[in-house]
Design a protein around this motif. Structure first.
Motif, PDB file in Angstrom:
ATOM      1  N   ASN A 395       0.841  -1.203   0.000  1.00 31.86           N
ATOM      2  CA  ASN A 395       0.000   0.000   0.000  1.00 31.86           C
ATOM      3  C   ASN A 395       0.875   1.253   0.000  1.00 31.86           C
ATOM      4  O   ASN A 395       1.868   1.330   0.739  1.00 31.86           O
ATOM      5  CB  ASN A 395      -0.938   0.010   1.207  1.00 31.86           C
ATOM      6  CG  ASN A 395      -0.194  -0.040   2.533  1.00 31.86           C
ATOM      7  OD1 ASN A 395       0.650  -0.915   2.734  1.00 31.86           O
ATOM      8  ND2 ASN A 395      -0.504   0.866   3.437  1.00 31.86           N
ATOM      9  N   LEU A 454      -1.751   0.343  -5.552  1.00 30.52           N
ATOM     10  CA  LEU A 454      -0.867  -0.643  -4.951  1.00 30.52           C
ATOM     11  C   LEU A 454       0.421  -0.762  -5.758  1.00 30.52           C
ATOM     12  O   LEU A 454       0.403  -0.814  -6.991  1.00 30.52           O
ATOM     13  CB  LEU A 454      -1.562  -1.999  -4.892  1.00 30.52           C
ATOM     14  CG  LEU A 454      -2.727  -2.097  -3.902  1.00 30.52           C
ATOM     15  CD1 LEU A 454      -3.518  -3.371  -4.150  1.00 30.52           C
ATOM     16  CD2 LEU A 454      -2.218  -2.046  -2.478  1.00 30.52           C
ATOM     17  N   MET A 498      -2.872  -4.384   5.525  1.00 25.96           N
ATOM     18  CA  MET A 498      -3.726  -4.698   4.387  1.00 25.96           C
ATOM     19  C   MET A 498      -4.509  -5.979   4.617  1.00 25.96           C
ATOM     20  O   MET A 498      -5.698  -6.065   4.287  1.00 25.96           O
ATOM     21  CB  MET A 498      -2.875  -4.828   3.114  1.00 25.96           C
ATOM     22  CG  MET A 498      -2.369  -3.521   2.546  1.00 25.96           C
ATOM     23  SD  MET A 498      -1.451  -3.781   1.005  1.00 25.96           S
ATOM     24  CE  MET A 498      -2.686  -4.579  -0.016  1.00 25.96           C
TER      25      MET A 498
END
Length: 709
Positions: A395, A454, A498
């Motif tokens: 991320n 991402l 995540m």
């Protein structure tokens, strides 16, 4: 707002000196009304994580590192007649290389040198399994590679909620009694019940963790046993998360306090795990936590009746370990030097760069540094003897700095990945991978895009932004161009943030399997040293992500979208500027806001106007502001009181309403009711998520308009 010009430099220096003395030595002349009570101070830290030589930055000031922390702790103990020193879990694990390369024996040696009296287990003590945990605590050969022999802790460890399957008894002793100043004090240990989800299955093999109900029963049982032995002052060292905001303390530790009887003999619950500040009373129990990494310590003051052993008064201060003007402890420096002499590679750069390995525009596009981190994650060793994962996803919000031009040190890598996140290997179908990519593209409350692209390894895709999100991924392949099969299973590495659905990556919660593994920074460091061997660290854009822009007729250039998180200081500055506040003539009162900081005026104005209160004398200006923190500030602009019942009903209408902190329920409900604050997609409030620059601007403007109307 001209107090900087009014105050002379000598006045500012005097104020700073007074503040430092207050931090170091506390308020003078504090005695019990009875005049006979025994004053005992419990000095403690939590979540140290073996950061022996790591310097942190708190409010633009250097803080932490073991030599500095040791000086603070020794000075704190020296000024009190009766004191005990404790740590509350995660003293090891996710450690700096100066400690981790020797299986954290340097950190254990440091704690022994410091004379800690008692400690508890954190989830990271389980990282390497029960055998390694016992070797560190009780001494013996470390089971990993058999190269390190632990001396063992010279102080007591306690834990009451981890049960060894083979015996049905606590893994280690559940409590210990310490006597100081003629007073017996009992310490009961606990660790967060989330531990099995935070470490690999191998780490907790052979033990089980008590449920919440069983845990409360255990605390009550051991508290009674302590009372039967004449102990009335009882401390629970609970490596459970807690935080205090706007005067309200919440979290697992607070839940424990509420679950215990109001007349429970437990006096204090020390929290940990979430690296936050806690300092408040819940159901009669004082709850305290002092951040992490040695950047702060807590001083718990107890006034105890020597006849009954009962606590007559209790309070705590949390002191930041700023480095300026503080001498490093020589005994600690000697321990670090011994480790560095053994591992000279740590004193040398891990490589160099030409300044091109950056995170620039990582929220929207492929970035060189993002590729480098994702490649490292994909290679991570999970101890399952499997080959590297098919994919890795990082991320962008977790990439906090760039690789500098020139020499790169371990400290530079730590700035890039400072959170100590655990990597997790998941099993996903090709269809779930596609859904994950779609979840990159959210929408802000004001309707503007909220993109969190991402950074990836092991795959390539094309996104056509002229299409709706559900159709946007028009090509999805492996590195070699082979299409990804929607029905086939693949392995993917992400971080634990995540994996828990953070940043709205909810599809990861549906992964077929999950395996917790090593710390992200450890993996990044190893990958850099193994791959580039001290030479030129290289990474570039490789066409992993192809974004096709929407083609439209030329129009007026829109304002740039800024999805970078906004800090607490930036948020307050924007609010003060829009309101044109200019009434303050005195310096800000927060210990971590320098009078010369660019944002000092704004924070002083906001404080005077009653918009902010800070936490325990600090404001934490550089930390990202959360959505619920921002709502709490903005709600003070709006005259629209909501009843407790109405507020609860409004918040309950959202999927994640239960995750809203207690202090933020009414402010959030007020702003939602006025149309100022709205949910993200899928009716989520995401109260703990950071606020982007664009969202902050929109919320502030709406609140100011509502104030004027």
């Amino acid at each position: 707002m001209s107090w900087k010009k009014v105050l002379g430099k000598s006045t500012i220096r005097l104020a700073a000196a007074t503040l430092l003395l207050t931090q170091l030595f506390g308020a003078a002349g504090s005695v019990s009304a009875a005049g006979k009570d025994v004053e005992v101070h419990l000095i403690g830290i939590n979540d140290f994580h073996g950061q022996l030589d790591t310097t942190s930055v708190v409010g633009d000031k250097k803080a932490g590192s073991a030599p500095i922390l040791a000086t603070y702790l020794k000075e704190a103990r020296a000024k009190y007649e009766h004191s005990l020193l404790f740590h509350n879990g995660d003293s090891v694990g996710a450690s700096a290389p100066v400690s981790s390369l020797d299986r954290d024996e340097p950190t254990m040696e440091w704690m022994n040198m410091m004379g800690f009296d008692v400690g508890s287990l954190g989830n990271h003590e389980f990282d390497q399994g029960i055998a390694a945990l016992k070797a560190q605590i009780f001494g013996g050969l470390d089971p990993k590679e058999g190269k390190v022999t632990h001396a063992g802790a010279k102080f007591d460890y306690v834990n009451a909620n981890v049960i060894e399957n083979s015996t049905g008894k606590p893994l280690i002793k559940p409590y210990v009694i310490k006597e100081v100043g003629g007073i017996k004090i009992g310490f009961i240990g606990l660790v967060t019940k989330s531990t099995p989800n935070k470490v690999s299955p191998a780490g907790t093999a052979g033990v089980r963790f008590l449920s919440a109900e069983e845990e409360v029963a255990a605390v009550n049982k051991y508290a009674k046993e302590l009372q039967d032995q004449g102990v009335e002052t009882i401390i629970v060292l609970a490596h459970d998360p807690a935080s205090t905001k706007e005067g309200v303390t919440t979290g697992e530790a607070a839940d424990l306090a509420k679950a215990l009887p109001a007349d429970s003999p437990v006096d204090v619950i020390v929290a940990g795990d979430n690296h936050a500040l806690a300092n408040g009373v819940v159901n009669g129990k004082l709850i305290v936590q002092a951040y992490s990494y040695g950047t702060a310590f807590e001083d718990i003051k107890l006034m105890i009746d020597p006849v009954t052993g009962d606590v007559a008064e209790k309070s705590a201060t949390v002191t930041t370990t700023f480095q300026e003007g503080v001498k490093e402890d020589p005994e600690t420096l000697a321990i670090i030097k011994k480790s560095l002499d053994k591992h000279p590679e740590l004193t040398k750069p891990v490589g160099t760069t030409d300044g091109s390995v950056l995170r620039k525009d990582a929220y929207n596009n492929e970035a060189p540094l993002g590729n480098l981190i994702a490649d490292a994650m994909r290679q991570a060793d999970f101890g399952d003897k499997a080959s590297k994962a098919d994919f890795a996803f990082m991320n962008p919000g977790g990439i906090r700095a760039d690789l500098p031009k020139g020499d790169v040190t371990f400290a530079d890598l730590a700035k890039i990945q400072p959170f100590g996140n655990t990597l997790v290997k998941l099993e996903l179908t090709g269809e779930q991978v596609k859904t994950l990519l779609q979840q990159q593209w959210g929408t802000n409350a004001d309707g503007t895009p909220n993109t969190k692209t991402l950074q990836i390894a092991g795959l390539k895709y094309t996104a056509d932004f002229s299409k709706p999100v559900a159709e946007r991924v028009t090509a999805l392949t492996l590195e070699d161009g082979t299409p990804i099969d929607p029905k086939k299973s693949y392995t993917a590495v992400v971080n634990n943030f995540m994996a828990a659905g953070g940043d709205n990556y909810k599809v990861l919660l549906d992964a077929k399997s999950s395996l917790a593994g090593p710390i992200d920074l450890d993996v990044f460091y190893k990958y850099i040293t193994d791959t580039f061997k001290g030479g030129d660290i290289q990474a570039k854009k490789e066409g992993r992500i192809t974004n096709l822009a929407v083609t439209t007729e030329p129009t007026e250039t829109p304002a740039p979208v800024n999805n970078e998180p906004i800090s607490r200081a930036e948020f307050v500055t924007a609010l003060v500027d829009l309101l044109k506040l200019n009434e303050v003539s005195t310096a800000p009162v927060y210990q971590d806001v320098s009078p010369n900081a660019a944002y000092a005026d704004a924070i002083a104005e906001a404080s005077k106007a009653g918009f902010i209160q800070g936490y325990g004398g600090s404001f934490y200006p550089e930390r990202d502001i959360t959505r619920e923190e921002a709502a709490t500030i903005l709600a003070k602009l709006v005259n629209s009181p909501a009843s407790e019942a109405k507020a609860a009903t409004i918040i309950a209408g959202f999927e994640d309403g239960k995750s809203v902190s207690a202090y933020a329920v009414k402010p959030l409900a007020k702003l939602i009711d006025k149309g100022i604050f709205s949910a993200t997609d899928k009716k989520m409030l995401e109260p703990k998520q950071g606020l982007s620059m664009n969202d902050a601007k929109a919320f502030i403007q709406k609140a100011v308009v509502a104030k004027a109307s």
